[in-house]
Design a protein around this motif. Sequence first.
Motif, PDB file in Angstrom:
ATOM      1  N   CYS A 180       8.675  -2.503   1.189  1.00 29.20           N
ATOM      2  CA  CYS A 180       8.088  -2.583  -0.156  1.00 29.20           C
ATOM      3  C   CYS A 180       8.618  -3.813  -0.902  1.00 29.20           C
ATOM      4  O   CYS A 180       9.813  -3.888  -1.216  1.00 29.20           O
ATOM      5  CB  CYS A 180       8.423  -1.311  -0.919  1.00 29.20           C
ATOM      6  SG  CYS A 180       7.901  -1.381  -2.618  1.00 29.20           S
ATOM      7  N   PRO A 181       7.753  -4.789  -1.181  1.00 27.57           N
ATOM      8  CA  PRO A 181       8.232  -6.028  -1.798  1.00 27.57           C
ATOM      9  C   PRO A 181       8.839  -5.800  -3.182  1.00 27.57           C
ATOM     10  O   PRO A 181       9.748  -6.518  -3.592  1.00 27.57           O
ATOM     11  CB  PRO A 181       6.962  -6.891  -1.934  1.00 27.57           C
ATOM     12  CG  PRO A 181       5.894  -6.207  -1.156  1.00 27.57           C
ATOM     13  CD  PRO A 181       6.293  -4.775  -1.000  1.00 27.57           C
TER      14      PRO A 181
ATOM     15  N   ASP B 226      12.212  -7.196  -5.016  1.00 29.26           N
ATOM     16  CA  ASP B 226      12.166  -7.958  -6.274  1.00 29.26           C
ATOM     17  C   ASP B 226      13.199  -7.433  -7.260  1.00 29.26           C
ATOM     18  O   ASP B 226      13.904  -8.209  -7.910  1.00 29.26           O
ATOM     19  CB  ASP B 226      10.774  -7.856  -6.927  1.00 29.26           C
ATOM     20  CG  ASP B 226       9.730  -8.620  -6.142  1.00 29.26           C
ATOM     21  OD1 ASP B 226      10.123  -9.397  -5.244  1.00 29.26           O
ATOM     22  OD2 ASP B 226       8.524  -8.432  -6.415  1.00 29.26           O
ATOM     23  N   VAL B 227      13.273  -6.111  -7.377  1.00 29.69           N
ATOM     24  CA  VAL B 227      14.246  -5.520  -8.310  1.00 29.69           C
ATOM     25  C   VAL B 227      15.659  -5.941  -7.882  1.00 29.69           C
ATOM     26  O   VAL B 227      16.473  -6.368  -8.716  1.00 29.69           O
ATOM     27  CB  VAL B 227      14.123  -3.972  -8.330  1.00 29.69           C
ATOM     28  CG1 VAL B 227      15.225  -3.353  -9.191  1.00 29.69           C
ATOM     29  CG2 VAL B 227      12.741  -3.542  -8.816  1.00 29.69           C
TER      30      VAL B 227
ATOM     31  N   ARG C 173       7.886  -6.647   7.736  1.00 29.87           N
ATOM     32  CA  ARG C 173       9.275  -6.917   7.401  1.00 29.87           C
ATOM     33  C   ARG C 173       9.578  -8.408   7.544  1.00 29.87           C
ATOM     34  O   ARG C 173      10.204  -9.015   6.686  1.00 29.87           O
ATOM     35  CB  ARG C 173      10.132  -6.082   8.354  1.00 29.87           C
ATOM     36  CG  ARG C 173      11.578  -6.347   8.355  1.00 29.87           C
ATOM     37  CD  ARG C 173      12.251  -5.607   7.188  1.00 29.87           C
ATOM     38  NE  ARG C 173      13.633  -6.010   7.120  1.00 29.87           N
ATOM     39  CZ  ARG C 173      14.565  -5.581   7.944  1.00 29.87           C
ATOM     40  NH1 ARG C 173      14.269  -4.692   8.867  1.00 29.87           N
ATOM     41  NH2 ARG C 173      15.802  -6.029   7.839  1.00 29.87           N
ATOM     42  N   THR C 174       9.111  -8.996   8.635  1.00 27.63           N
ATOM     43  CA  THR C 174       9.446 -10.396   8.885  1.00 27.63           C
ATOM     44  C   THR C 174       8.451 -11.348   8.215  1.00 27.63           C
ATOM     45  O   THR C 174       8.781 -12.506   7.978  1.00 27.63           O
ATOM     46  CB  THR C 174       9.482 -10.698  10.402  1.00 27.63           C
ATOM     47  OG1 THR C 174       8.275 -10.213  10.985  1.00 27.63           O
ATOM     48  CG2 THR C 174      10.671 -10.043  11.071  1.00 27.63           C
ATOM     49  N   GLN C 175       7.242 -10.835   7.908  1.00 30.22           N
ATOM     50  CA  GLN C 175       6.226 -11.714   7.304  1.00 30.22           C
ATOM     51  C   GLN C 175       5.545 -10.985   6.144  1.00 30.22           C
ATOM     52  O   GLN C 175       4.341 -10.687   6.194  1.00 30.22           O
ATOM     53  CB  GLN C 175       5.181 -12.095   8.360  1.00 30.22           C
ATOM     54  CG  GLN C 175       5.794 -12.791   9.576  1.00 30.22           C
ATOM     55  CD  GLN C 175       5.027 -12.529  10.872  1.00 30.22           C
ATOM     56  OE1 GLN C 175       4.159 -13.310  11.249  1.00 30.22           O
ATOM     57  NE2 GLN C 175       5.321 -11.434  11.548  1.00 30.22           N
TER      58      GLN C 175
ATOM     59  N   LEU D 140       2.019 -11.410   4.678  1.00 31.68           N
ATOM     60  CA  LEU D 140       0.785 -11.000   5.360  1.00 31.68           C
ATOM     61  C   LEU D 140       0.235  -9.676   4.830  1.00 31.68           C
ATOM     62  O   LEU D 140      -0.870  -9.276   5.189  1.00 31.68           O
ATOM     63  CB  LEU D 140       1.007 -10.887   6.870  1.00 31.68           C
ATOM     64  CG  LEU D 140       1.537 -12.133   7.574  1.00 31.68           C
ATOM     65  CD1 LEU D 140       1.609 -11.905   9.074  1.00 31.68           C
ATOM     66  CD2 LEU D 140       0.647 -13.350   7.276  1.00 31.68           C
ATOM     67  N   LEU D 141       1.018  -8.994   3.983  1.00 36.08           N
ATOM     68  CA  LEU D 141       0.567  -7.685   3.519  1.00 36.08           C
ATOM     69  C   LEU D 141      -0.731  -7.764   2.714  1.00 36.08           C
ATOM     70  O   LEU D 141      -1.581  -6.891   2.804  1.00 36.08           O
ATOM     71  CB  LEU D 141       1.654  -7.008   2.675  1.00 36.08           C
ATOM     72  CG  LEU D 141       2.811  -6.399   3.468  1.00 36.08           C
ATOM     73  CD1 LEU D 141       3.905  -5.890   2.547  1.00 36.08           C
ATOM     74  CD2 LEU D 141       2.313  -5.264   4.369  1.00 36.08           C
ATOM     75  N   TRP D 142      -0.884  -8.798   1.908  1.00 35.19           N
ATOM     76  CA  TRP D 142      -2.102  -8.891   1.081  1.00 35.19           C
ATOM     77  C   TRP D 142      -2.937 -10.130   1.380  1.00 35.19           C
ATOM     78  O   TRP D 142      -4.015 -10.295   0.832  1.00 35.19           O
ATOM     79  CB  TRP D 142      -1.749  -8.842  -0.417  1.00 35.19           C
ATOM     80  CG  TRP D 142      -1.294  -7.480  -0.837  1.00 35.19           C
ATOM     81  CD1 TRP D 142      -0.018  -7.102  -1.131  1.00 35.19           C
ATOM     82  CD2 TRP D 142      -2.102  -6.282  -0.987  1.00 35.19           C
ATOM     83  NE1 TRP D 142       0.024  -5.756  -1.450  1.00 35.19           N
ATOM     84  CE2 TRP D 142      -1.236  -5.226  -1.386  1.00 35.19           C
ATOM     85  CE3 TRP D 142      -3.473  -5.998  -0.836  1.00 35.19           C
ATOM     86  CZ2 TRP D 142      -1.683  -3.920  -1.623  1.00 35.19           C
ATOM     87  CZ3 TRP D 142      -3.914  -4.695  -1.071  1.00 35.19           C
ATOM     88  CH2 TRP D 142      -3.028  -3.679  -1.466  1.00 35.19           C
TER      89      TRP D 142
END
Lengths: 153, 266
Positions: free
Chosen positions: A87-88, A92-93, B112-114, B117-119
Amino acid sequence: MSSNWVVWLNDSSLRTDHPVFYSAPTATQAIYIWDDEYLRANAYTFKRLLFVYDTLASMPVKIIWGESGDVLSSLAVDRVYVPQTVCPWIKDVADRLSHKIDFTFVEDEPLVQLDEGKAWRRFYQYWNRAERTVFLPNAGTGQQSTPPLLPGR
Amino acid sequence: MIEYLETDFENREDIIAYVRKLSPWAEGNESCIQGGAAHMNALLDLLEPEKYGRTRNFGNGRVSRLSPYISRGIVSLNSVRNRALNQSEKPERAYKFIQELAWRDFWRRVARTQPELLWKDVETYKTGFDASEYLSDLPVDIIQGRTGICCIDYFINELTTFGLLHNHARMYLASYIVHFRRVRWQAGAFWFMQHLVDGDLASSNLSWQWVASTYSNRPYIFNLENVNKYFGDLIDTSGEANRDLNMDYSSLHSMLFPRLGVTDVE
Ligand SMILES: Cc1cc2nc3c(=O)[nH]c(=O)nc-3n(C[C@H](O)[C@H](O)[C@H](O)COP(=O)(O)OP(=O)(O)OC[C@H]3O[C@@H](n4cnc5c(N)ncnc54)[C@H](O)[C@@H]3O)c2cc1C
């Protein structure tokens, strides 16, 4: 919070035998932050939110209301143990607060023995390597550990 | 001031009422799929990896329905694999089931590594169309489950009511949205993420890209005959109720991808 560290659980790690609990000192308190702004921005439907709350209500975890960065800051902890996630937003947090809090990301138990850092492209490229350990209990790494002692709520 | 939320409830109705108060903006109702390790353990007890391999593609096949529990981390992939090995006479008998667990691990590793690429389109569409030729928003009839195509409306209703869909149904729905309606996969993926109780950015978004052909060598398409084979026992798959899907593959290819020769997608 009485100690200087917490385990911050997220939506991809709602259990108490996650390796994060072995990394953190014994009896570290687990928290989950109900970050309504974030949930709302993703427009999650009620059924998704409820599934998470059902789960949290059955675990020894403190659920805290608020914006994640604000909550972690007001807890005045200097170390936060976080189950690794794709989860990006969690990243970020952590990045935003990294000047005052140490974040330790802890991997889940592996399904296969492969370098976490390798950037795969196609499934069969991965599968050719994964096949060597994916059919072994615990991916051939030895025994799964027993759940650590956790504090109550 | 730290505000701790309630964790002691008499029953599920009280949890439902409490979550409603916490996040009154959240749309929809509760699903019968309940969180918590007890429910997950009940499903693990029912696991039949051998039958899984033979029936998993069918709407009423012996799939595990574990994904909400795996996605929310209530159980690890490792534990599920160990259990599948225990419940099979030989590891080979659990081959297909364990390979599917590996798909999840694979998508997770890619994300995880890229993470970019998720969006983002991993590659260009292999459909003859440029990304700019796809709609950016989901049409309302899709959101409301009123496309007029019986099986598609059935799958949409499953998604919005239960927050869970069979893998094959996810593929059909994603393909319908991207290829039949020419909507960008990102719009569909965001919508899935809102509804799915097992919503997982890596498994979902990268699977959307696989269907769309931005992360595969060709677009995934299906026709009514295929839906009938796998879901015919569950849904009205008559030609009258599913007009737009009732075609052979070569007519479908020419209709959906008029700029490609048939051989480009075969
Ligand atoms: C467009 C699209 C969107 C999807 N979105 C999600 C999502 O948000 N979350 C999610 O968990 N899965 C997603 N999947 C993958 C798959 O559809 C579901 O994991 C599966 O249907 C869950 O049902 P089950 O638990 O009965 O799976 P089973 O068939 O019993 O498989 C056991 C477990 O293996 C894993 N698995 C099985 N198939 C896949 C697959 N194709 N890709 C990745 N993992 C798999 C899941 O963790 C699943 O619980 C998506 C697939 C498509 C085509």
